[in-house]
Design an enzyme around this catalytic site. Structure first.
Site, PDB file in Angstrom:
ATOM      1  N   GLU A 124       0.837  -1.195   0.000  1.00  0.00           N
ATOM      2  CA  GLU A 124       0.000   0.000   0.000  1.00  0.00           C
ATOM      3  C   GLU A 124       0.871   1.243   0.000  1.00  0.00           C
ATOM      4  O   GLU A 124       2.013   1.207   0.484  1.00  0.00           O
ATOM      5  CB  GLU A 124      -0.955   0.011   1.196  1.00  0.00           C
ATOM      6  CG  GLU A 124      -0.304  -0.117   2.534  1.00  0.00           C
ATOM      7  CD  GLU A 124      -1.329  -0.305   3.641  1.00  0.00           C
ATOM      8  OE1 GLU A 124      -1.118  -1.192   4.476  1.00  0.00           O
ATOM      9  OE2 GLU A 124      -2.318   0.439   3.674  1.00  0.00           O
ATOM     10  N   LYS A 126       2.637   4.706   0.981  1.00  0.00           N
ATOM     11  CA  LYS A 126       3.008   5.299   2.263  1.00  0.00           C
ATOM     12  C   LYS A 126       2.581   6.767   2.254  1.00  0.00           C
ATOM     13  O   LYS A 126       3.225   7.610   1.631  1.00  0.00           O
ATOM     14  CB  LYS A 126       4.510   5.185   2.508  1.00  0.00           C
ATOM     15  CG  LYS A 126       4.944   5.679   3.877  1.00  0.00           C
ATOM     16  CD  LYS A 126       6.434   5.460   4.085  1.00  0.00           C
ATOM     17  CE  LYS A 126       6.829   5.912   5.494  1.00  0.00           C
ATOM     18  NZ  LYS A 126       6.573   7.343   5.730  1.00  0.00           N
ATOM     19  N   ASP A 128       1.949  10.557   3.373  1.00  0.00           N
ATOM     20  CA  ASP A 128       2.803  11.522   4.066  1.00  0.00           C
ATOM     21  C   ASP A 128       1.931  12.347   5.003  1.00  0.00           C
ATOM     22  O   ASP A 128       1.465  13.430   4.673  1.00  0.00           O
ATOM     23  CB  ASP A 128       3.500  12.421   3.043  1.00  0.00           C
ATOM     24  CG  ASP A 128       4.732  13.096   3.633  1.00  0.00           C
ATOM     25  OD1 ASP A 128       5.277  14.003   2.990  1.00  0.00           O
ATOM     26  OD2 ASP A 128       5.156  12.714   4.740  1.00  0.00           O
ATOM     27  N   TYR A 236      -4.106   1.620   8.566  1.00  0.00           N
ATOM     28  CA  TYR A 236      -3.077   0.714   8.036  1.00  0.00           C
ATOM     29  C   TYR A 236      -2.761  -0.467   8.949  1.00  0.00           C
ATOM     30  O   TYR A 236      -1.943  -1.333   8.602  1.00  0.00           O
ATOM     31  CB  TYR A 236      -1.790   1.475   7.718  1.00  0.00           C
ATOM     32  CG  TYR A 236      -1.123   2.167   8.883  1.00  0.00           C
ATOM     33  CD1 TYR A 236      -1.026   3.553   8.914  1.00  0.00           C
ATOM     34  CD2 TYR A 236      -0.565   1.459   9.932  1.00  0.00           C
ATOM     35  CE1 TYR A 236      -0.401   4.205   9.966  1.00  0.00           C
ATOM     36  CE2 TYR A 236       0.063   2.092  10.985  1.00  0.00           C
ATOM     37  CZ  TYR A 236       0.145   3.463  10.994  1.00  0.00           C
ATOM     38  OH  TYR A 236       0.765   4.110  12.034  1.00  0.00           O
ATOM     39  N   LYS A 324      11.103   3.754  -0.004  1.00  0.00           N
ATOM     40  CA  LYS A 324      10.938   5.178  -0.277  1.00  0.00           C
ATOM     41  C   LYS A 324      11.169   5.491  -1.752  1.00  0.00           C
ATOM     42  O   LYS A 324      12.000   4.859  -2.420  1.00  0.00           O
ATOM     43  CB  LYS A 324      11.910   5.999   0.577  1.00  0.00           C
ATOM     44  CG  LYS A 324      11.675   5.923   2.073  1.00  0.00           C
ATOM     45  CD  LYS A 324      10.365   6.583   2.446  1.00  0.00           C
ATOM     46  CE  LYS A 324      10.248   6.803   3.935  1.00  0.00           C
ATOM     47  NZ  LYS A 324      11.100   7.852   4.468  1.00  0.00           N
ATOM     48  N   CYS A 418      38.420  25.818  18.756  1.00  0.00           N
ATOM     49  CA  CYS A 418      36.999  25.576  18.917  1.00  0.00           C
ATOM     50  C   CYS A 418      36.208  26.876  18.782  1.00  0.00           C
ATOM     51  O   CYS A 418      36.550  27.874  19.439  1.00  0.00           O
ATOM     52  CB  CYS A 418      36.737  24.945  20.287  1.00  0.00           C
ATOM     53  SG  CYS A 418      34.991  24.791  20.702  1.00  0.00           S
ATOM     54  N   CYS A 421      34.780  27.573  22.643  1.00  0.00           N
ATOM     55  CA  CYS A 421      35.634  27.839  23.812  1.00  0.00           C
ATOM     56  C   CYS A 421      37.049  28.237  23.466  1.00  0.00           C
ATOM     57  O   CYS A 421      37.818  28.641  24.350  1.00  0.00           O
ATOM     58  CB  CYS A 421      35.647  26.616  24.734  1.00  0.00           C
ATOM     59  SG  CYS A 421      36.574  25.212  24.048  1.00  0.00           S
ATOM     60  N   CYS A 448      37.088  19.089  19.637  1.00  0.00           N
ATOM     61  CA  CYS A 448      37.570  20.113  20.560  1.00  0.00           C
ATOM     62  C   CYS A 448      38.087  19.390  21.802  1.00  0.00           C
ATOM     63  O   CYS A 448      37.396  18.538  22.365  1.00  0.00           O
ATOM     64  CB  CYS A 448      36.430  21.067  20.926  1.00  0.00           C
ATOM     65  SG  CYS A 448      36.736  22.032  22.416  1.00  0.00           S
ATOM     66  N   CYS A 454      34.450  23.383  27.674  1.00  0.00           N
ATOM     67  CA  CYS A 454      33.782  23.928  26.487  1.00  0.00           C
ATOM     68  C   CYS A 454      32.286  23.975  26.781  1.00  0.00           C
ATOM     69  O   CYS A 454      31.670  22.940  27.062  1.00  0.00           O
ATOM     70  CB  CYS A 454      34.070  23.041  25.278  1.00  0.00           C
ATOM     71  SG  CYS A 454      33.164  23.510  23.787  1.00  0.00           S
TER      72      CYS A 454
END
Length: 789
Positions: A124, A126, A128, A236, A324, A418, A421, A448, A454
């Site tokens: 069946e 799918k 959305d 479903y 999909k 970083c 930090c 980092c 941090c």
């Protein structure tokens, strides 16, 4: 005023007619009267009910306009979890799924002379939209809920009652006493266009796509707004059931249709994976002509007995998959690349894009994963790129359009410091361990080195620490944690346990009651199970299940802290790389300091004890020699060497006695030379002895007392938990049963020893009754635990 029989009879007749018209219109798609006639009947019923309000019932067709607005949605725990589906993106993924199904069912796989057994699948589209659960008792709709996190959803009962094609009362007869229907609530393409047109006319905000419109409409606190939106349901599947149902998935859906619930008109049965692929291609060809949006096709094993045999993974069934359609893509410009810092210090590039609509959603950011991906794409700032968005997956950059690269395009550079930090950023190293050697290579992750100094790492570490599956401290969301860190009130997870009322009450979002509630939640978290505590620490690569394995097997924080990597690999599902991550975490001075502070500030770990009997005496000398990774000595060679020597000390002696070693059988010359070289290194001798000493200390040595699992009171038994437990969580109940030797399963069968049924128990309880399986309520279960010690 007294009610005449004529009025009551006419109301009943009108309701019956309108229910029949609704069924023909929404379920059969075969309306038998024009809209004007339907409206005439509806208005007549509404007028009669206004005149005789005592005859109004909740299931009347007029009761879909919505009641008073809510202040918030309540929570509903799904008795049967609403699991997500695995995804197939390529034809090969679906073929692999079919192979796993047939192997799981032990069906013939075929050979050169035939294709083997074929499995029947339901097929069946799918949709959305938004997944919902509808609960019917005695044919009446009593509850509606969102999927939520799969275990707990939101109570949207008043809103689902406003959806026109959801029957308030089931049609026909023969439906189970308790029936939980699951489906997708969506808005058709035409309904979406009409809704946005009305929004524009009224000066309201338009919706980006039908899915967002459906989700937003269903979660309105004012049900009158929901009632005004063109929502529809497509059923479903089912959840909890008390009663009889057909023995196939399609059979169940056809039964639902007969009871007035809409199902997909595209539902088909496919025999074998090739028919599934043909269905996928056919639906793909007509995708744009369908009256609703879809993003793929769902295939499910049709035979329910097969479904039960295949069972589930942690978060998805093994008997279903969503294939999909190719993701939708658009062109846009890469404006910049910024870097975010995560909980473990990983510095991750994020693409900042010129906003573009992809599948109805405006995209301005996309994931780049890591710098290796940037290099693979050949990405430069200023490039025109192709963006892909598939369903709810985070948009990603999939390709650079090199011919459109501008002259001023700039290279993407990882920062040396970083961005949060200022600490040094270094590239991780990958260590590959094999027999006799370690090899190092550059990893794809930059980190980092600031750790909890941090702010980004500190915030994410604390958010993880307080999460529901970890220490479960309510009232500490992301914004609250950020405030605590930014104000300097919390510098590590241990600082949460020194917070005072006067420090919290002045923060944004905190008043007297919420401050006291937070302090109470922190206090209530001081006695976590060992497994929760280990998970909360945020050890890299240690998820919830691995934390449970560590806690159940080693049963004390001290053992887990001290465990050598080779000892950890005796535990199920703990590989060498994860073992080194665990060992490294507990060797880190800062981590040890935070753990010590947590214990000093009142953390009392629960469920600590002796090493699990399954691991008492589990090691062998041959296994230890194999784990030393001596070049040229594999499992067989290690066993032969162990049989010859009998002890580790004798192996060490033998390795340096070249004459005796040279005549030893069962070990080739390469292995003998490797053994000699390995134990010639004092560090290797010391490490091997350290592993053996720890095995002795933990009671896992081959000379340790064997504590057979068979001696546990529930050894060999299979238990099932169903319904809600009020005194303890199901997780704790599961842990206690496992500690007594029982296996805790997710389904009831003839092999089930006992079922613990709390309030709300559904199909599992019914199945246990059918099979004559012993059933305990929670009070009886607690008494049984006490009896078993």
């Amino acid at each position: 005023m007294s009610v005449t029989p004529t009025a009551a009879e006419r109301i009943a007749q009108l309701r019956s007619e309108l229910d029949a018209h609704n069924y023909r219109y929404y379920v059969l798609d075969e309306p038998s009267v024009p809209d004007v006639e339907y409206d005439r009947l509806f208005n007549e019923l509404k007028a009669l009910e206004t005149e005789h309000p005592q005859l109004v019932t909740p299931e009347s067709p007029t009761q879909r306009v919505g009641g008073s607005a809510l202040s918030a949605f309540g929570e509903i725990r799904h008795e049967v979890p609403m699991l997500s589906l695995g995804n197939a993106f390529e034809e090969a993924d679906l073929l692999d799924f079919d192979r796993r199904v047939r192997e799981g069912l032990d069906l013939p796989s075929g050979d050169l002379f035939g294709g083997g057994a074929e499995v029947e699948y339901s097929c069946e589209p799918k949709l959305d939209g938004l997944a919902v659960s509808l609960l019917y008792r005695d044919g009446l709709l009593v509850r509606g809920a969102t999927r939520g996190d799969g275990s707990t959803g939101e109570d949207i009962s008043v809103n689902v009652r406003t959806i026109r094609n959801i029957p308030l009362k089931l049609q026909g007869s023969g439906w189970p006493r308790v029936l939980e229907v699951r489906g997708e609530v969506f808005i058709s393409r035409a309904g979406f266009e009409a809704l946005n047109a009305r929004q524009l006319e009224s000066g309201g905000k338009t919706f980006a796509n039908p899915r967002n419109a459906a989700a937003g409409s269903l979660r309105q606190l004012d049900p009158k707004i929901t009632a005004s939106r063109p929502l529809q349901l497509c059923s479903y599947g089912i959840g909890q059931v008390q009663g009889e149902l057909p023995d196939s998935h399609i059979g169940i859906l056809q039964a639902l249709k007969g009871w007035g619930l809409p199902i997909s008109p595209e539902l088909q049965l496919a025999k074998g994976v090739q028919e599934c692929l043909a269905y996928y291609r056919a639906i793909g060809d007509k995708r744009d002509a369908l009256p609703y949006e879809i993003d793929g096709v769902v295939f499910k094993v049709n035979n329910l007995a097969y479904q039960r045999e295949l069972g589930f993974r942690a978060r998805e069934p093994r008997w279903a998959i969503a294939h999909k359609f190719p993701a939708l893509e658009e062109l846009t410009e890469l404006l910049d690349v910024e870097f975010q810092v995560g909980r473990t210090g990983a510095v991750t590039p994020v693409a900042r894009l010129k906003p573009v609509k992809v599948a109805g959603v405006t995209v301005s950011n996309a994931t780049l994963h890591n710098m290796d991906e940037v290099a693979r794409l050949g990405l430069m700032i200023g490039d025109t790129v192709i963006i892909r968005r598939a369903g709810d997956v985070i948009p990603q950059v999939v390709q650079v359009v090199a011919e459109r690269r501008p002259a001023d395009a700039r290279a993407v550079q990882i920062p040396e410091s970083c961005p949060v930090c200022g600490s040094h950023v270094e590239r991780t190293q990958l260590v590959k361990r094999s027999k006799g050697k370690e090899s190092f290579s550059a990893g794809s992750i930059y980190r980092c080195v600031g750790r909890l100094a941090c702010a980004a790492q500190l915030k994410q570490a604390i958010i993880h620490f307080v999460s529901r599956r970890a220490m479960d401290i309510e009232g500490l969301g992301e914004k609250s944690v950020e405030q605590l860190v930014d104000e300097g009130l919390v510098g590590s997870p241990a600082d949460l346990y020194t917070l005072r009322f006067e420090q919290i009450v002045g923060l944004e979002g905190f008043a007297e009651l919420s401050s006291n509630n937070l302090l109470a939640a922190i206090a209530a978290s001081r006695k976590p199970s060992l497994a929760r505590f280990i998970y909360a620490l945020g050890i890299p690569d240690v998820g919830e299940e691995t934390a449970k394995v560590l806690a159940r097997a080693l049963a004390s924080l001290r053992r887990i802290e001290q465990a050598l990597p080779e000892v950890l690999t005796y535990l199920p599902d703990v590989g060498l790389e994860v073992a080194y991550e665990i060992h490294s975490f507990f060797r880190d001075e800062h981590n040890r300091k935070v753990i010590a502070q947590l214990l000093e500030r009142g953390i009392e770990l629960q469920e600590e004890g002796e090493v699990h009997p399954e691991f008492a005496g589990c090691a062998t000398l041959a296994g230890l020699l194999d784990k030393l990774n001596i070049a040229g000595i594999a499992v067989t060679g290690a066993k032969n060497l162990a049989d010859k020597a009998g002890s580790l000390e004798r192996v060490i002696e033998l390795s340096q006695d070249w004459l005796e070693l040279s005549v030893m059988k069962g070990l080739n010359e390469k292995g003998k030379q490797a053994l000699r070289e390995f134990f010639a290194e004092p560090a290797n001798v010391e490490h091997a002895r350290a592993i053996e000493a720890q095995l002795r200390e933990f009671g896992m040595h081959w000379q340790s007392e064997k504590k057979a699992v068979e001696g546990l009171p529930l050894a060999g038994q299979t238990w099932v938990l169903t319904g809600s437990l009020e005194v303890m969580s199901r997780d704790i109940a599961k842990d206690k049963l496992e500690s007594l030797g029982a296996k805790v399963a997710g389904s009831v069968s003839a092999k089930t020893s006992c079922v613990v049924a709390g309030p709300g128990a559904g199909s599992k309880l019914a199945k246990a009754s059918e099979l004559g399986v012993r059933v305990l309520d929670e009070a009886q279960f607690l008494a049984e635990l006490e009896r078993l010690g």
